[in-house]
Design a protein around this motif. Structure first.
Motif, PDB file in Angstrom:
ATOM      1  N   SER A  38       0.212  10.543   3.384  1.00  0.00           N
ATOM      2  CA  SER A  38      -0.294   9.746   2.453  1.00  0.00           C
ATOM      3  C   SER A  38      -0.076  10.341   1.105  1.00  0.00           C
ATOM      4  CB  SER A  38      -1.721   9.168   2.596  1.00  0.00           C
ATOM      5  OG  SER A  38      -2.590  10.265   2.522  1.00  0.00           O
TER       6      SER A  38
ATOM      7  N   ALA B 193       3.611   5.844   2.806  1.00  0.00           N
ATOM      8  CA  ALA B 193       3.794   7.264   2.576  1.00  0.00           C
ATOM      9  C   ALA B 193       3.450   7.655   3.969  1.00  0.00           C
ATOM     10  CB  ALA B 193       2.854   7.931   1.476  1.00  0.00           C
TER      11      ALA B 193
ATOM     12  N   SER C 288       1.008  -1.213  -0.060  1.00  0.00           N
ATOM     13  CA  SER C 288      -0.023   0.045   0.032  1.00  0.00           C
ATOM     14  C   SER C 288       0.940   1.227   0.081  1.00  0.00           C
ATOM     15  CB  SER C 288      -0.943   0.282   1.273  1.00  0.00           C
ATOM     16  OG  SER C 288      -1.421   1.251   1.546  1.00  0.00           O
ATOM     17  N   PHE C 289       0.742   1.891  -1.127  1.00  0.00           N
ATOM     18  CA  PHE C 289       1.751   3.084  -1.325  1.00  0.00           C
ATOM     19  C   PHE C 289       1.351   4.160  -0.220  1.00  0.00           C
ATOM     20  CE2 PHE C 289       1.927   1.018  -5.537  1.00  0.00           C
ATOM     21  CZ  PHE C 289       3.467   0.533  -5.509  1.00  0.00           C
ATOM     22  N   LYS C 290       0.048   4.408   0.053  1.00  0.00           N
ATOM     23  CA  LYS C 290      -0.578   5.195   0.867  1.00  0.00           C
ATOM     24  C   LYS C 290       0.155   5.025   2.313  1.00  0.00           C
ATOM     25  CE  LYS C 290      -4.811   6.527  -1.104  1.00  0.00           C
ATOM     26  NZ  LYS C 290      -6.333   6.355  -1.111  1.00  0.00           N
TER      27      LYS C 290
ATOM     28  N   ALA D 108       2.131   9.078  -1.516  1.00  0.00           N
ATOM     29  CA  ALA D 108       2.135   7.671  -2.360  1.00  0.00           C
ATOM     30  C   ALA D 108       2.559   7.710  -3.646  1.00  0.00           C
ATOM     31  CB  ALA D 108       0.615   7.341  -1.915  1.00  0.00           C
TER      32      ALA D 108
END
Lengths: 284, 560
Positions: free
Chosen positions: B118, B111, B106-108, B121
């Protein structure tokens, strides 16, 4: 007032004999001559209706377009070539009805054009229907029990939208009309003149009413609050004169663009250089 | 591997466009050709959007049905779009999925955890893409620095840090994706609208009025943003009726003018298209199609307004309708549309669509001089008495503009005499004036280019298409040829007046169209007395892909 000016032409009129439209035409022709303009400098723009036929009877450039659409055409012409004196001749149906949205937004947009509305509170050409300025309760072709809609107050609307020049004239007071038209044409920005005009075929408002009821206003036209009071006051609905003239005219539409590029007309600009097109696309 | 396809999926507001465009910059620096297209919902935040990239050594400007890599920014989008992934594809997203080779990421979350917000991301996702394809991280960092140059140092640093983080994650994952070999050129990418805008400016257009309507809005936006270079006066009108009338006024006064809109706005303009025909006022109208009727699918694509455009306007008058196939043709045909509109003094319509407007096409170069601006203003000193609508054998009356000479110029929407004044003289004036306008068609038709022909000599089947489907149709045809099917293509970019053309007699003709009612087939049946019965149609709001054309071709073959 002269019946023959350098703005006269020989096109036979389709108006009813004795129609006050002839008087408005005469006032406009004389006004243009007194301003020492030439037919080449003038461009009349209209939509559809009896008033919209006026450009045919005046020597000058003209664009007689679609019903309700005179204002955007006129704005486009003025933006392309600000040297032209662009004058819209229209009626209450054309300008306030079919073209109501353009009227509203032209008031906001402030192009440097003159707007003359022949306001007879009736659709004459289509045989006697109510217009947006027909008084409530009047019986008209499609309103056997009387008009139910509130009439538009175009002058008050123009004032609250910041129009710099707002006037009411009568087609029967043609000296006064001519002078107001001259001032309107010279005003930098949108200059709007509502011209009360009796329809002699449908008798609304009657010639007698106009002759009897109109009077000349004597307030200071630079006083905005006073102007708005007059426009909203039913007792002053027959008051003639320049209702408001902003002594500090606002910038006109297109001024920023013209100044930024030091232009006189859009019409003389060359096409885009090929290398600029190439660079822009490749940089994209 | 000849190409690699990537789908980025998420919601509106998550920055798919920024990821796509920054990643495109990185790929361009590596000399890759790229095609990207997107589909999105009509909303500002949320919902589902997807952005598709196809990377190749040579330009291949058409969409694919499935991707080699799906990168999802949120779990809902991951679920919705997983079907876009090839069975052999790689899935990167916040949720487990055992059907594909995948990495749960999960890039969010990353981040938020590593950079405290987030928002970064996207930078991590960009770093990840760059890493997994073994591209140069420095080029991404440069692109990010350029993009955020005006932002605070903290924002710049967090983006750079995010990119490094994502890049590291990709390297650590030991996942592998192979890119095709890079190309020979630094390709440039463009969507449709800038090409149209530059064609217009190149043709001498200096006035545009429009009312915002997806997917046409990008055109006036580009002209406004590039005002310094292009000097095109742009005006946002109160509605589409005002927009075209503003353009007509400016054109009447002597400035080359245009407007742009989509279906509903075009419907509002129709009365004024007739006005342009009657007053012989040149104007160019760009119609960026989306699915209708009514509001339809505002952000999707279609070719459903072909017949509407061709027959737009009450009464009978000539007009020009072009349907350019790609940005290069948009540039060239826009110049030609202006030339013809102003030579023959009539409205010219350029059909484009959401797919062509929003997709990025790769080019090494354009055929920049394929069309050049031509001007047809008459010389005022040639006339003792000037008549705007003078009867002439060609039907073209010499055109002067008001305020530019001693001559007066009048235009009228009523039927008129040679001076432009209202007439009720039926046989002496009205009828010959209508004929004068229609006479222009004779010379005009000779200027219309015949369709492009590909491999038609030995073809048993021929695809007939128009506008933005061209590259997909050509790709399908090429593929079918490799399978031994004798298939050719006839592709129209200039549609009205229909060009002189003889269709091959011995092949089965199949139109390929992004609409439901085979409008091109109807038009050709009418114009060339054909009896076309077979069409490959798509009308779900998405562009045609070569794969679908191939499948539907098989179906037609099985039917006959």
């Amino acid at each position: 007032m002269k019946s023959k000016t350098k703005f006269s032409n020989n096109v036979p009129s389709q108006w009813c004999p004795g129609c006050p439209n002839h008087l408005i035409l005469k006032a406009l022709q004389n006004g243009l001559e007194e301003l020492e303009l030439t037919p080449q400098e003038v461009c009349l723009v209209s939509g559809i209706g009896q008033a919209a036929k006026l450009p045919h009877y005046l020597k000058g450039n003209f664009f007689n377009g679609l019903h309700g659409r005179a204002l955007p055409v006129a704005t486009g012409i003025k933006l392309a070539n600000p040297k032209l004196k662009v004058i819209v001749t229209t009626g209450d149906g054309d300008c306030y009805g079919e073209g109501g949205n353009h009227f509203l937004h032209t008031l906001r947009r402030n192009p440097d054009i003159t707007l003359l509305v022949h306001n007879n509170s009736i659709y004459a050409l289509t045989k006697g229907q109510a217009s947006p300025t027909t008084p409530k309760g009047e019986k008209r072709a499609l309103n056997p029990r009387g008009v139910e809609d509130e009439p538009l107050n175009p002058l008050a609307l123009a004032l609250i939208q910041g129009t710099g020049f707002v006037a009411r004239c009568s087609a029967l007071e043609i000296e006064h009309l001519k002078e107001v038209i001259k001032e309107a044409i010279n005003y930098p920005g949108l200059a709007y003149v509502d011209i009360l005009q009796p329809c002699i075929s449908w008798l609304k408002p009657s010639l007698e009413t106009l002759k009897k009821e109109t009077f000349f206003l004597s307030h200071d036209p630079q006083d905005f609050e006073q102007a708005l009071k007059i426009a909203l006051d039913p007792a002053q609905k027959w008051g003639l004169g320049i209702i408001y003239k902003n002594p500090w005219p606002k910038p006109v539409l297109g001024e920023g663009f013209y100044q930024h590029f030091s232009l006189e007309q859009l019409t003389h600009l060359p096409p885009l250089d090929l290398t600029i097109a190439q660079n822009l696309l490749k940089a994209h | 591997m000849k190409e690699l396809t990537i789908s980025l999926v998420g919601s509106a507001g998550e920055g798919l466009d920024s990821i796509g465009s920054l990643f495109s910059t990185v790929l361009a620096e590596h000399k890759y050709a790229l095609f990207s297209w997107k589909e999105y919902e009509s909303r500002v935040r949320g919902g589902f959007n997807s952005y598709h990239l196809k990377i190749s050594s040579q330009p291949q400007n058409y969409p694919r049905e499935q991707s080699d890599l799906l990168l999802a920014l949120n779990p809902e989008a991951q679920d919705k779009y997983t079907s876009l992934l090839k069975p052999s594809g790689l899935l990167i997203g916040p949720k487990e999925n055992s059907r594909f080779q995948s990495l749960v990421l999960s890039f969010k979350d990353l981040a938020k955890k590593e950079l405290g917000n987030s928002l970064y991301a996207n930078a991590i996702a960009l770093g990840f893409l760059t890493g997994i394809l073994k591209l140069k991280l420095e080029l991404l960092l440069e692109a990010l620095q350029k993009k955020f140059a005006t932002k605070s140092l903290a924002i710049i640093n967090n983006n750079l840090e995010g990119a490094r983080l994502g890049y590291g994650q990709a390297l650590d994952s030991s996942l592998n994706l192979t890119l095709p070999p890079s190309g020979e050129h630094n390709y440039f990418f463009t969507t449709g609208h800038p090409a149209t805008a530059l064609g217009a400016a190149r043709a001498g257009c200096h006035f545009m009025a429009a009312y915002p309507m997806t997917p046409s809005t990008g055109l006036i936006t580009y002209l406004s943003q590039k005002q310094e270079e292009l000097k095109v006066f742009t005006l946002q009108a109160e509605d589409e009726i005002a927009a075209i009338n503003l353009a007509l006024g400016a054109s009447f006064a002597g400035v080359r003018s245009m407007t742009a809109t989509s279906g509903g706005g075009f419907a509002l303009m129709v009365e004024s298209i007739s006005l342009a025909g009657m007053t012989e006022t040149p104007v160019v109208i760009v119609l960026a199609q989306r699915p209708g009727p009514a509001t339809g699918l505002p952000t999707r694509t279609a070719q459903g307004d072909l017949l509407f455009a061709i027959f737009a306007g009450h009464g009978e008058f000539p007009k020009v309708v072009f349907a350019p196939s790609d940005p290069e043709e948009l540039y060239l045909k826009t110049i030609k549309a202006f030339n013809l509109a102003y030579k023959y003094q009539l409205p010219a319509i350029i059909l484009t669509d959401q797919f062509l407007a929003d997709s990025n096409f790769s080019y090494w170069d354009f055929n920049w001089e394929g069309e050049t601006p031509q001007f047809f203003r008459a010389n005022p000193s040639e006339f003792k008495e000037y008549k705007r609508y003078q009867f002439t054998p060609s039907g073209i009356s010499p055109r002067l503009c008001p305020g530019q000479s001693v001559h007066l110029v009048g235009a009228d929407s009523d039927e008129h005499d040679e001076w432009g004044h209202i007439t009720e003289e039926l046989d002496k004036v009205a009828k010959p004036m209508l004929e004068k306008r229609l006479n222009k068609l004779k010379e005009l038709q000779k200027e219309i280019a015949p369709p492009l022909e590909v491999d038609i000599a030995d073809s048993k089947y021929i695809f007939i298409s128009f506008g933005s489907t061209k590259e997909s149709v050509l790709a399908a045809q090429k593929h079918l040829r490799t399978k031994g099917e004798k298939v050719g293509v006839i592709h129209f970019s200039e549609l009205w007046p229909l060009p002189s053309y003889s269709f091959p007699q011995n092949a089965l003709l199949i139109t390929v169209e992004n609409n439901a009612t085979a409008q091109l087939a109807k038009l050709l049946n009418l114009g060339y007395s054909l009896n076309l019965k077979h069409s490959i149609l798509k009308y779900n709001g998405l562009p045609l892909t070569p794969e679908e054309i191939g499948r539907k071709f098989d179906e037609i073959q099985n039917q006959i």
